[in-house]
Design a protein around this motif. Sequence first.
Motif, PDB file in Angstrom:
ATOM      1  N   GLY A 220       0.814  -1.210   0.000  1.00  0.00           N
ATOM      2  CA  GLY A 220       0.000   0.000   0.000  1.00  0.00           C
ATOM      3  C   GLY A 220       0.846   1.258   0.000  1.00  0.00           C
ATOM      4  O   GLY A 220       0.550   2.221  -0.727  1.00  0.00           O
ATOM      5  N   ALA A 221       1.926   1.271   0.809  1.00  0.00           N
ATOM      6  CA  ALA A 221       2.809   2.440   0.873  1.00  0.00           C
ATOM      7  C   ALA A 221       3.581   2.611  -0.429  1.00  0.00           C
ATOM      8  O   ALA A 221       3.731   3.734  -0.936  1.00  0.00           O
ATOM      9  N   ILE A 222       4.076   1.514  -0.996  1.00  0.00           N
ATOM     10  CA  ILE A 222       4.844   1.586  -2.238  1.00  0.00           C
ATOM     11  C   ILE A 222       3.977   2.101  -3.390  1.00  0.00           C
ATOM     12  O   ILE A 222       4.408   2.932  -4.197  1.00  0.00           O
ATOM     13  N   GLN A 223       2.732   1.629  -3.469  1.00  0.00           N
ATOM     14  CA  GLN A 223       1.849   2.073  -4.545  1.00  0.00           C
ATOM     15  C   GLN A 223       1.489   3.549  -4.411  1.00  0.00           C
ATOM     16  O   GLN A 223       1.357   4.260  -5.418  1.00  0.00           O
ATOM     17  N   ALA A 224       1.351   4.033  -3.177  1.00  0.00           N
ATOM     18  CA  ALA A 224       1.110   5.470  -2.975  1.00  0.00           C
ATOM     19  C   ALA A 224       2.330   6.274  -3.408  1.00  0.00           C
ATOM     20  O   ALA A 224       2.202   7.334  -4.045  1.00  0.00           O
ATOM     21  N   PHE A 225       3.521   5.763  -3.086  1.00  0.00           N
ATOM     22  CA  PHE A 225       4.758   6.428  -3.498  1.00  0.00           C
ATOM     23  C   PHE A 225       4.887   6.461  -5.022  1.00  0.00           C
ATOM     24  O   PHE A 225       5.233   7.499  -5.612  1.00  0.00           O
ATOM     25  N   ILE A 226       4.615   5.337  -5.679  1.00  0.00           N
ATOM     26  CA  ILE A 226       4.734   5.261  -7.141  1.00  0.00           C
ATOM     27  C   ILE A 226       3.742   6.217  -7.804  1.00  0.00           C
ATOM     28  O   ILE A 226       4.090   6.924  -8.766  1.00  0.00           O
ATOM     29  N   PHE A 227       2.516   6.256  -7.308  1.00  0.00           N
ATOM     30  CA  PHE A 227       1.513   7.149  -7.889  1.00  0.00           C
ATOM     31  C   PHE A 227       1.963   8.604  -7.746  1.00  0.00           C
ATOM     32  O   PHE A 227       1.826   9.400  -8.676  1.00  0.00           O
ATOM     33  N   LEU A 228       2.488   8.950  -6.577  1.00  0.00           N
ATOM     34  CA  LEU A 228       2.971  10.312  -6.342  1.00  0.00           C
ATOM     35  C   LEU A 228       4.153  10.634  -7.259  1.00  0.00           C
ATOM     36  O   LEU A 228       4.198  11.705  -7.873  1.00  0.00           O
ATOM     37  N   MET A 229       5.098   9.714  -7.353  1.00  0.00           N
ATOM     38  CA  MET A 229       6.279   9.943  -8.189  1.00  0.00           C
ATOM     39  C   MET A 229       5.891  10.140  -9.656  1.00  0.00           C
ATOM     40  O   MET A 229       6.361  11.072 -10.320  1.00  0.00           O
ATOM     41  N   LEU A 230       5.020   9.276 -10.176  1.00  0.00           N
ATOM     42  CA  LEU A 230       4.605   9.395 -11.571  1.00  0.00           C
ATOM     43  C   LEU A 230       3.815  10.675 -11.805  1.00  0.00           C
ATOM     44  O   LEU A 230       3.924  11.296 -12.872  1.00  0.00           O
ATOM     45  N   THR A 231       3.027  11.083 -10.815  1.00  0.00           N
ATOM     46  CA  THR A 231       2.287  12.341 -10.935  1.00  0.00           C
ATOM     47  C   THR A 231       3.240  13.507 -11.131  1.00  0.00           C
ATOM     48  O   THR A 231       3.042  14.362 -12.014  1.00  0.00           O
ATOM     49  N   MET A 232       4.293  13.553 -10.322  1.00  0.00           N
ATOM     50  CA  MET A 232       5.249  14.648 -10.425  1.00  0.00           C
ATOM     51  C   MET A 232       6.088  14.551 -11.697  1.00  0.00           C
ATOM     52  O   MET A 232       6.478  15.574 -12.272  1.00  0.00           O
ATOM     53  N   VAL A 233       6.355  13.338 -12.153  1.00  0.00           N
ATOM     54  CA  VAL A 233       7.071  13.179 -13.425  1.00  0.00           C
ATOM     55  C   VAL A 233       6.232  13.699 -14.575  1.00  0.00           C
ATOM     56  O   VAL A 233       6.723  14.456 -15.431  1.00  0.00           O
ATOM     57  N   TYR A 234       4.961  13.311 -14.616  1.00  0.00           N
ATOM     58  CA  TYR A 234       4.074  13.798 -15.667  1.00  0.00           C
ATOM     59  C   TYR A 234       3.905  15.313 -15.589  1.00  0.00           C
ATOM     60  O   TYR A 234       3.838  16.007 -16.616  1.00  0.00           O
ATOM     61  N   MET A 235       3.820  15.822 -14.358  1.00  0.00           N
ATOM     62  CA  MET A 235       3.683  17.276 -14.178  1.00  0.00           C
ATOM     63  C   MET A 235       4.927  18.000 -14.676  1.00  0.00           C
ATOM     64  O   MET A 235       4.838  19.035 -15.357  1.00  0.00           O
ATOM     65  N   ALA A 236       6.097  17.465 -14.370  1.00  0.00           N
ATOM     66  CA  ALA A 236       7.350  18.074 -14.809  1.00  0.00           C
ATOM     67  C   ALA A 236       7.442  18.108 -16.321  1.00  0.00           C
ATOM     68  O   ALA A 236       7.965  19.077 -16.900  1.00  0.00           O
ATOM     69  N   HIS A 237       6.945  17.080 -16.984  1.00  0.00           N
ATOM     70  CA  HIS A 237       6.975  17.045 -18.449  1.00  0.00           C
ATOM     71  C   HIS A 237       6.170  18.191 -19.052  1.00  0.00           C
ATOM     72  O   HIS A 237       6.458  18.629 -20.177  1.00  0.00           O
ATOM     73  N   LYS A 238       5.163  18.675 -18.315  1.00  0.00           N
ATOM     74  CA  LYS A 238       4.311  19.728 -18.851  1.00  0.00           C
ATOM     75  C   LYS A 238       4.750  21.137 -18.442  1.00  0.00           C
ATOM     76  O   LYS A 238       4.560  22.093 -19.201  1.00  0.00           O
ATOM     77  N   VAL A 239       5.333  21.266 -17.251  1.00  0.00           N
ATOM     78  CA  VAL A 239       5.594  22.612 -16.727  1.00  0.00           C
ATOM     79  C   VAL A 239       7.064  22.997 -16.760  1.00  0.00           C
ATOM     80  O   VAL A 239       7.377  24.206 -16.740  1.00  0.00           O
ATOM     81  N   ALA A 240       7.972  22.015 -16.780  1.00  0.00           N
ATOM     82  CA  ALA A 240       9.400  22.337 -16.741  1.00  0.00           C
ATOM     83  C   ALA A 240       9.909  22.636 -18.143  1.00  0.00           C
ATOM     84  O   ALA A 240       9.462  22.048 -19.132  1.00  0.00           O
ATOM     85  N   ASP A 241      10.861  23.554 -18.223  1.00  0.00           N
ATOM     86  CA  ASP A 241      11.454  23.899 -19.524  1.00  0.00           C
ATOM     87  C   ASP A 241      12.353  22.803 -20.050  1.00  0.00           C
ATOM     88  O   ASP A 241      12.387  22.551 -21.241  1.00  0.00           O
ATOM     89  N   ASP A 242      13.083  22.146 -19.150  1.00  0.00           N
ATOM     90  CA  ASP A 242      13.979  21.062 -19.543  1.00  0.00           C
ATOM     91  C   ASP A 242      13.516  19.781 -18.897  1.00  0.00           C
ATOM     92  O   ASP A 242      13.400  19.704 -17.658  1.00  0.00           O
ATOM     93  N   HIS A 243      13.213  18.754 -19.664  1.00  0.00           N
ATOM     94  CA  HIS A 243      12.801  17.470 -19.120  1.00  0.00           C
ATOM     95  C   HIS A 243      13.223  16.358 -20.067  1.00  0.00           C
ATOM     96  O   HIS A 243      13.468  16.584 -21.237  1.00  0.00           O
TER      97      HIS A 243
END
Length: 243
Positions: A220-243
Amino acid sequence: MDYKSYPVVENIFGISGLNANLANILMITVCSAIVLLIGVLSARAIQMKPTGMQNVFEWLIDFVKGIINNTMDWKTGERFLGLGLTIFLYILIANLSKLPFVITTEPGHVVWWKAPTDDPLITLTLAAIIIVLTHFYGIKIKGFGGYGKDYFKPVPFLFPLKVIEEFANTLTLGMRLFGNIYAKGILMALLVSLGVSGFFGFFAAALPTIAWQAFSLFIGAIQAFIFLMLTMVYMAHKVADDH
């Protein structure tokens, strides 16, 4: 409950073709209330030297900040701290709400208590919300022109693949979470069913059930971590200048 009477059925309530799963509504409300309660208890008496709940919550803040810093610069990612905290806590509580048994009522053994993330509709909805937010913040931070140009980088002919990628991200983000939590529940139900099958079955299933329940906390903890990590990765792809 008699485990030999499976399968249990979902508690579906419909009005003019509009169906709602009452167990899902109940569990979404319960998990949301728990997350709210954790936040209130952690912040109600803030001290310079944190103790108790405040200490745990500050550790959680540092944990989420570290994930954001690994995916984008803090100047850009600071605004996503609240989102990250909410996502991690909610999915963690939702995953851990899966009990080693299913609470049902007669007739038909209607399910009332279940993990919200044990339903693909909920996990896919969460994933869709995240993807929509990435587009929203991408346009808000870069402007529509800068945001649109990213679909044609590094070469224009990749545009169709990048559009398909958005649907793939939604499916993988949602179905990964659902698949792991659903599989965990199935195995737990099998172990418990073995335990109620007889005296020897109880002792044969007791140790594996306890061990698997402990491991379920880790899942349960690992899946919450993975979901959070992927969320921030996807967010970075949209908002960061370099990715």
